[in-house]
Design a protein around this motif. Structure first.
Motif, PDB file in Angstrom:
ATOM      1  N   THR A 187      57.923  56.358  47.115  1.00  0.00           N
ATOM      2  CA  THR A 187      57.790  57.799  47.122  1.00  0.00           C
ATOM      3  C   THR A 187      58.616  58.469  46.027  1.00  0.00           C
ATOM      4  O   THR A 187      57.944  59.234  45.107  1.00  0.00           O
ATOM      5  CB  THR A 187      57.848  58.427  48.340  1.00  0.00           C
ATOM      6  N   ARG A 188      59.757  58.165  45.903  1.00  0.00           N
ATOM      7  CA  ARG A 188      60.628  58.659  44.893  1.00  0.00           C
ATOM      8  C   ARG A 188      60.288  58.348  43.453  1.00  0.00           C
ATOM      9  O   ARG A 188      60.079  59.260  42.709  1.00  0.00           O
ATOM     10  CB  ARG A 188      61.924  58.134  45.180  1.00  0.00           C
ATOM     11  N   TRP A 189      59.649  57.042  43.287  1.00  0.00           N
ATOM     12  CA  TRP A 189      59.344  56.705  42.050  1.00  0.00           C
ATOM     13  C   TRP A 189      57.866  56.619  41.691  1.00  0.00           C
ATOM     14  O   TRP A 189      57.562  56.648  40.431  1.00  0.00           O
ATOM     15  CB  TRP A 189      60.080  55.170  41.590  1.00  0.00           C
ATOM     16  N   TRP A 190      57.184  56.563  42.795  1.00  0.00           N
ATOM     17  CA  TRP A 190      55.393  56.673  42.394  1.00  0.00           C
ATOM     18  C   TRP A 190      54.812  57.560  43.247  1.00  0.00           C
ATOM     19  O   TRP A 190      53.553  57.675  43.020  1.00  0.00           O
ATOM     20  CB  TRP A 190      55.037  55.138  42.875  1.00  0.00           C
ATOM     21  N   VAL A 229      52.798  47.626  50.337  1.00  0.00           N
ATOM     22  CA  VAL A 229      52.684  48.684  49.110  1.00  0.00           C
ATOM     23  C   VAL A 229      51.644  49.553  49.532  1.00  0.00           C
ATOM     24  O   VAL A 229      51.030  50.359  48.578  1.00  0.00           O
ATOM     25  CB  VAL A 229      53.029  48.344  47.779  1.00  0.00           C
ATOM     26  N   ASP A 230      50.926  49.449  50.706  1.00  0.00           N
ATOM     27  CA  ASP A 230      49.923  50.146  51.017  1.00  0.00           C
ATOM     28  C   ASP A 230      49.996  51.583  50.670  1.00  0.00           C
ATOM     29  O   ASP A 230      51.096  52.204  51.227  1.00  0.00           O
ATOM     30  CB  ASP A 230      49.435  49.897  52.477  1.00  0.00           C
ATOM     31  N   GLY A 231      49.075  52.121  49.960  1.00  0.00           N
ATOM     32  CA  GLY A 231      49.069  53.511  49.877  1.00  0.00           C
ATOM     33  C   GLY A 231      49.633  53.757  48.386  1.00  0.00           C
ATOM     34  O   GLY A 231      49.281  54.552  47.477  1.00  0.00           O
ATOM     35  N   TRP A 232      50.235  52.755  47.615  1.00  0.00           N
ATOM     36  CA  TRP A 232      50.745  52.634  46.328  1.00  0.00           C
ATOM     37  C   TRP A 232      49.983  51.573  45.535  1.00  0.00           C
ATOM     38  O   TRP A 232      50.734  51.220  44.542  1.00  0.00           O
ATOM     39  CB  TRP A 232      52.070  52.542  46.119  1.00  0.00           C
ATOM     40  N   ALA A 233      49.198  50.892  46.321  1.00  0.00           N
ATOM     41  CA  ALA A 233      48.721  49.568  45.598  1.00  0.00           C
ATOM     42  C   ALA A 233      48.127  49.985  44.118  1.00  0.00           C
ATOM     43  O   ALA A 233      47.762  49.111  43.433  1.00  0.00           O
ATOM     44  CB  ALA A 233      47.439  49.059  46.622  1.00  0.00           C
TER      45      ALA A 233
END
Length: 481
Positions: free
Chosen positions: A467-470, A422-426
């Motif tokens: 990307t769609r959800w976060w 989840v790199d980028g969304w951590a």
């Protein structure tokens, strides 16, 4: 509940409550299985278990009751008998712990909104401004009316009186009368020693017609007269703790969002209390909305995320309205409803029918439609997509729901080797080793409300779902999205 969810994400919250003191009325009698799961997902279940009793009733549909069905997809196959006043107290205590500001004795009388925020007018003439407003103010919602949102449906055709009253009749006699009357009148009931209060009974009895103003509670004499008319006795009822009336009106707001103002709970939908779904439906509205509204406030919400609240919850509300209409028909004492009730009683003996009805009432079968053929949707393919995931044990002794207390997304990864991340969304999503989990899928991506938005092992599909959800990933070097 909504204040709790918003505070988990650091959003400043003010709750404006018209009542100066917490109500002692407990119209809602407990939590169904999905609401039990929600409390577990946020680390609140132990508080509820400490003051509640478990119950296991399958069906619970229009007076038809059955044994709890086998094979329900939940680790919490029970409901909790929790008085509404206790539920409110526990959630208010948690909201305050998280830093929510709760102002009692503050009644909202009007609002105006612009592109930047909402101005709220109070009964004392003061005004407050916020970036967003959520109307959780009941079936006669001031917020909904101020928005001009339509509330189509059907008006009440029957009315029922309800209250907690002290009584003098012998309990054996009460049980005998209730058993006799309920053979033909299922809208009648007397439950002695309600909520552990000796000498106090919850009494429910059909009213004589529909009152012009249902905001006015029945008088003690009116209540006693209806008891005598229906049951032949008033059970020596006296000293009411509270009295009220409710009808079978069924209405739903046309829209749950108008600009920066949203609706939740009874402000968005009203229906008869059959099946005990109302309080649960409102709690589940808040659970769906909280993280989405927080994302909007925090600035990382992808396009359409906040609108998905209406898209997902409006159909769920409509389904509850439909099943309560059906239940009210079943509760009738005429030959037609009686025959239908006898037929459904036989049908409920089939495990699959019982499981379907119980799943509907308890909301464990809710599956959101995320749309087919869009990035991260896999064409609507996987059977878990859109469903909430039950609590499951992990190999290290932890439980899935124990990892969801902070209200973040979660990648449950059984692939090993670091192929997925989840790199980028951590900052919004946790990555958890799911080795040993009771799942027949390599990896799952869960929203903060526990619903599955992706399943598989393809990294590109995972990133599309993230990307769609976060929203956009965080660029670590620039420190921005």
């Amino acid at each position: 509940m909504l204040a709790c969810e918003l505070r988990l994400h650091g959003v400043g919250v003010v709750v404006l409550e018209r009542l100066a003191e917490r109500t002692a009325e407990s119209r809602g009698r407990g939590l169904h299985a999905r609401s039990v799961e929600i409390m577990d997902q946020r680390g609140l279940l132990e508080r509820f278990l400490a003051v509640s009793e478990k119950f296991r009733v399958g069906g619970l549909f229009g007076g038809v009751m059955a044994a709890w069905p086998d094979g329900m997809d939940t680790a919490h196959p029970y409901g909790l008998a929790t008085p509404q006043a206790v539920t409110e107290r526990l959630l208010e205590e948690r909201a305050r712990e998280l830093g929510a500001e709760i102002r009692r004795g503050h009644e909202v009388t009007g609002l105006d909104q612009d592109t930047d925020g909402v101005d709220v007018e109070l009964a004392d003439g003061t005004r407050l401004r916020s970036r967003y407003l959520v109307g959780c103010d009941g079936g006669r919602s001031t917020v909904r009316k101020a928005l001009g949102v339509g509330f189509p449906g059907e008006p009440a055709t029957v009315e029922t009186l309800i209250g907690d009253l002290e009584f003098t009749e012998d309990r054996a006699k009460v049980a005998e009368v209730v058993e006799r009357v309920r053979r033909t009148e299922l809208r009648f009931g007397v439950a002695p020693d309600i909520d552990g209060r000796a000498g106090v009974a919850r009494m429910i009895v059909p009213a004589d017609g529909v009152a012009e103003d249902r905001t006015t509670p029945p008088t003690l004499e009116e209540f006693r007269a209806r008891l005598r008319a229906v049951a032949g006795t008033d059970f020596g009822a006296h000293s009411p703790h509270w009295l009220s009336r409710f009808g079978d009106a069924t209405r739903q707001a046309e829209r749950y969002r108008v600009g920066r103002v949203l609706l939740a709970g009874d402000a968005a939908h009203i229906h008869p209390p059959t099946g005990g779904q109302g309080l649960n439906l409102g709690v589940q509205d808040a659970f769906n909305l909280g993280w989405k509204l927080a994302a909007e406030v925090d600035g990382w919400a992808p396009e359409g995320l906040l609108d998905s609240y209406h898209a997902e919850r409006h159909p769920v509300g409509a389904r509850v309205l439909a099943n309560t209409r059906a239940q009210m028909t079943l509760l009738g004492s005429e030959p037609g409803p009686t025959a239908l009730r006898e037929l459904l009683t036989r049908l409920m003996e089939f495990e699959e029918v019982n499981r379907y009805v119980t799943g509907m009432i308890t909301a464990v079968d809710v599956r959101y439609d995320f749309g087919a053929g869009r990035a991260g949707d896999q064409g609507g393919g996987h059977e878990l997509l859109g469903r909430r995931l039950r609590d499951i044990p992990l190999s290290d002794g932890r439980r899935l729901y124990g990892l969801m207390h902070e209200g973040r997304g979660l990648l449950l990864d059984r692939t090993g080797g670091g192929r997925l991340s989840v790199d980028g969304w951590a900052d919004r999503v946790d990555h958890v080793d799911g080795e040993g989990a009771e799942l027949d899928v390599p990896a799952l991506l869960l929203r903060p409300d526990g619903h599955v938005v992706w399943a598989g092992e393809d990294r590109q599909e995972l990133e599309a779902a993230l990307t769609r959800w976060w929203g956009a990933p965080l660029c670590e070097e620039a420190g921005e999205r």
